[in-house]
Design a protein around this motif. Sequence first.
Motif, short mmCIF file in Angstrom:
data_model
loop_
_atom_site.label_atom_id
_atom_site.label_comp_id
_atom_site.label_asym_id
_atom_site.label_seq_id
_atom_site.Cartn_x
_atom_site.Cartn_y
_atom_site.Cartn_z
N GLU A 60 0.90 -1.31 0.01
CA GLU A 60 0.02 0.03 0.06
C GLU A 60 0.94 1.21 0.09
N PHE A 61 2.15 1.25 0.38
CA PHE A 61 2.89 2.36 0.13
C PHE A 61 3.17 2.84 -1.28
N PRO A 62 3.25 3.92 -1.65
CA PRO A 62 3.26 4.29 -3.00
C PRO A 62 4.31 3.56 -3.77
N ARG A 63 4.06 3.07 -4.68
CA ARG A 63 5.21 2.16 -5.62
C ARG A 63 6.36 2.93 -5.99
N ASP A 64 6.03 4.08 -6.38
CA ASP A 64 7.16 4.87 -7.06
C ASP A 64 8.14 5.36 -5.86
N ARG A 65 7.60 5.18 -4.78
CA ARG A 65 8.63 5.98 -3.68
C ARG A 65 9.09 4.92 -2.88
N TYR A 66 8.66 3.43 -2.86
CA TYR A 66 8.94 2.66 -2.12
C TYR A 66 10.32 2.26 -1.87
N THR A 67 11.04 2.04 -3.02
CA THR A 67 12.41 1.64 -2.90
C THR A 67 13.28 2.53 -2.29
N THR A 68 12.99 3.75 -2.79
CA THR A 68 14.09 5.20 -2.50
C THR A 68 13.54 5.73 -1.10
N GLU A 69 12.38 5.45 -0.68
CA GLU A 69 12.21 6.10 0.54
C GLU A 69 11.69 5.34 1.87
N TYR A 70 10.96 4.42 1.55
CA TYR A 70 10.44 3.76 2.74
C TYR A 70 11.17 3.11 3.52
N GLY A 71 12.34 2.30 3.26
CA GLY A 71 13.19 1.90 3.96
C GLY A 71 13.95 2.71 4.59
N ARG A 72 14.16 3.99 4.38
CA ARG A 72 15.26 5.07 4.87
C ARG A 72 14.84 5.42 6.34
N ARG A 73 13.49 5.58 6.42
CA ARG A 73 13.22 5.78 7.89
C ARG A 73 11.99 5.17 8.39
N SER A 74 11.78 5.19 9.60
CA SER A 74 10.32 4.54 10.20
C SER A 74 9.46 5.56 10.64
N GLY A 75 8.26 5.53 10.97
CA GLY A 75 7.26 6.46 11.27
C GLY A 75 6.33 6.94 10.19
N TRP A 76 6.34 6.21 9.20
CA TRP A 76 5.49 6.93 8.17
C TRP A 76 4.22 6.80 8.33
N ALA A 77 3.38 8.02 8.22
CA ALA A 77 2.09 8.19 8.68
C ALA A 77 1.24 7.83 7.66
N VAL A 78 -0.11 7.17 7.78
CA VAL A 78 -0.91 6.88 6.80
C VAL A 78 -2.05 7.59 6.81
N CYS A 79 -2.76 7.68 7.91
CA CYS A 79 -4.07 8.38 7.82
C CYS A 79 -4.33 9.19 9.23
N GLN A 80 -4.58 10.40 9.00
CA GLN A 80 -4.75 11.38 10.15
C GLN A 80 -6.27 11.90 10.43
N THR A 81 -6.76 11.98 11.58
CA THR A 81 -8.09 12.15 11.71
C THR A 81 -8.42 13.36 12.57
N ARG A 82 -9.35 14.19 12.39
CA ARG A 82 -9.74 15.17 13.36
C ARG A 82 -11.07 15.03 13.94
N PHE A 83 -11.13 14.69 15.21
CA PHE A 83 -12.67 14.70 15.92
C PHE A 83 -12.97 15.96 16.66
#
Length: 695
Positions: free
Chosen positions: A59-82
Amino acid sequence: MKLVAFRVMNYRNIDDSGWIDLDRVTALVGRNESGKTTLLRALHKFNPATSDPYDAQREFPRDRYTTEYGRRSGWAVCQTRFKIEGEIVDTLSGILPDGSAVPQFAEATRFYDGSLAVGFQPPLASAEVSPGPLLEALVPLEKSTRRLKAATPDGATATSEAKTALLAWTTGAREVLNGVGNMRGEAGTKLLQRLRTELDALSDANTADLIEAFLEVLDHHTAEAKKPDPAAAARGAIRDALPVFIYFENYGVLDSAVWLTRFLEDAQADPSNPRIRTIKAMFSHVGLTAEDMQELGTDRLRVPRQGGSPTQEMLASEQRRKEERSIKLSSASSAITRLFGEWWSQRRHRIRYDADGDFFRIWVADNRRPDVEIELESRSKGFQWFFSFYLVFLVESEEGHKDAVLLLDEPGLNLHPTAQQELLAFFEKLSKDNQILYSTHSPFLVDGDNLQRVRPVVEGDDGHSRISPPGMWPKDRETIFPLQAAAGYAMVRGLLSMHRNVLVEGMTDFYLLHAISHRCRDLGLAHLPEDVHVVPCGGVPMVGKIASLFLGEGSRPVILLDGDQAGRGTRTNLQKDLYKGNESAVLLLDDVLGGEGNEVEDILGDTLYVAAVNEALGLALHVPPVDAGAAGSVIKRTMAAASAAGMDLPEGWKVTTSLYLVRSWAEGKAECPAEVARRGSTLFQALLERSAKPN
């Protein structure tokens, strides 16, 4: 709590959707592959009713997975405001320190690793346990220790040793405390307890009284440090109060016959399949698992009969097993018939669950032919969808019918247009207890009376999905078509129901006219009554096309146009053709406000509008007044001032500003000035004079 906005990041073809405002019922409208389903799935996984974690590999954007995902942790996916309201307000009031205000909003962010971060707007005040009071209490302890004298000459040596040891301790304690910030929590508590143990060891006949005074301060601090952090407890309360998200799509429609053996195999091989999920919900409602259903249907007497007659005990046991299954099926059938009847109003149905060996079936009869049962799959596609969705909702919301956010992907595609309209009415009823976010491209599932609830979803040239700014309709014809059709349908329906219609160019006009009308009504001035239907057309080029929908109806809606060149040209064309003989029904704002080039925002006046622009957009823009040599509408002069100052106004800035102003009036943060209401009242009077009430 009410979900007021959400934001999707780093998910499939969405890098950052930006904040998407939500109503009680919100529609995502867009063409196929625009990203509607992606938004719903990302939001569903934020807090699903049944486990469905994010999967970065898929589910992480394929065009960024190799270059970005493994380089750091803590990738946010969904933010909500209540919006914090209801029972949670009382809960937080009991957690926060006395005198602390309960925040207005809570924001929760889910990450790919499943972790959840919670914050508040406005942020909670610090509730730290500072070492300051202890450091202050060390000062008199040191002074008293230096003045310590032996009671007798014989005790001089012991007193001197006690003074030296205690002063050394205070010096060490000061160094330790100066290196500590917040003492609340396990680490701070252990430190304070260690200091007390050390100090107890130094207490003797010479120092006991001095140490006792300091220990009172130390013990108080230790008790405070042991208390839970109010901010952490408040965050925990928000986590516990988060609503569950229930997602449903057409692929989850039930089969009327389930072969238990095959279902168990499929459930093990593909547990996330939408149809598997719906069947599981059905069995859960019956009160049995598929394994239970199969086991209860197994003939245990077959093998004993092959070797001889079964015993009386075997017969009695087998009979009770069969009775158990029949009783549960009968009870569940009665319950689902009663509950479903409260939702589906087109006909009254009787639903019967039936099990025969390894087969589970659903039979449905209706009030027109009550003695004829038909398999579920032979009923209409619309009924099948509605029944399947209801089962999932009933089970996954634990039959509470509250505190669940419903995410519906292309609901009611197989329903007749009139039934789709009934589905909209049903959404209104359901949204009293459950917020609803749904996707559609059907104009009959777009509420033309509440176009402010629509969020157009478009795919950019880079292949990434985006949400059009509030009130802004995209240029993409395929996206805008359902909105135009819904607006047209709403107008015609309004006309036929004896409404008077006023066509305006855009959503900004819609918001401001309604807000000013409310103020006029409060002041007893001319305003728009309830039977006047204001319809935004999505731009001046669309005004004539939407007005043409009324051909043959014997009347024309009133049209309000800006006084700019486009508005004047449109008026000329309409009066020559479509409005020939009804020329007065096309009104320019200049005719009411005077001058040239007026837009609806000019009703507000320069001072109010420019201040709203600066507050809404965070700018410090100065717009010269008309009497300073500037000309044109306040909109054009604002754009010119921004250009001169080298500022780029963001896309949709007009709607953003108007929404900011209207919301501040609605929430009581400000009040629509009386002079603005008077100018608006003059316009409303002109509109009403041109909009004769139908007989």
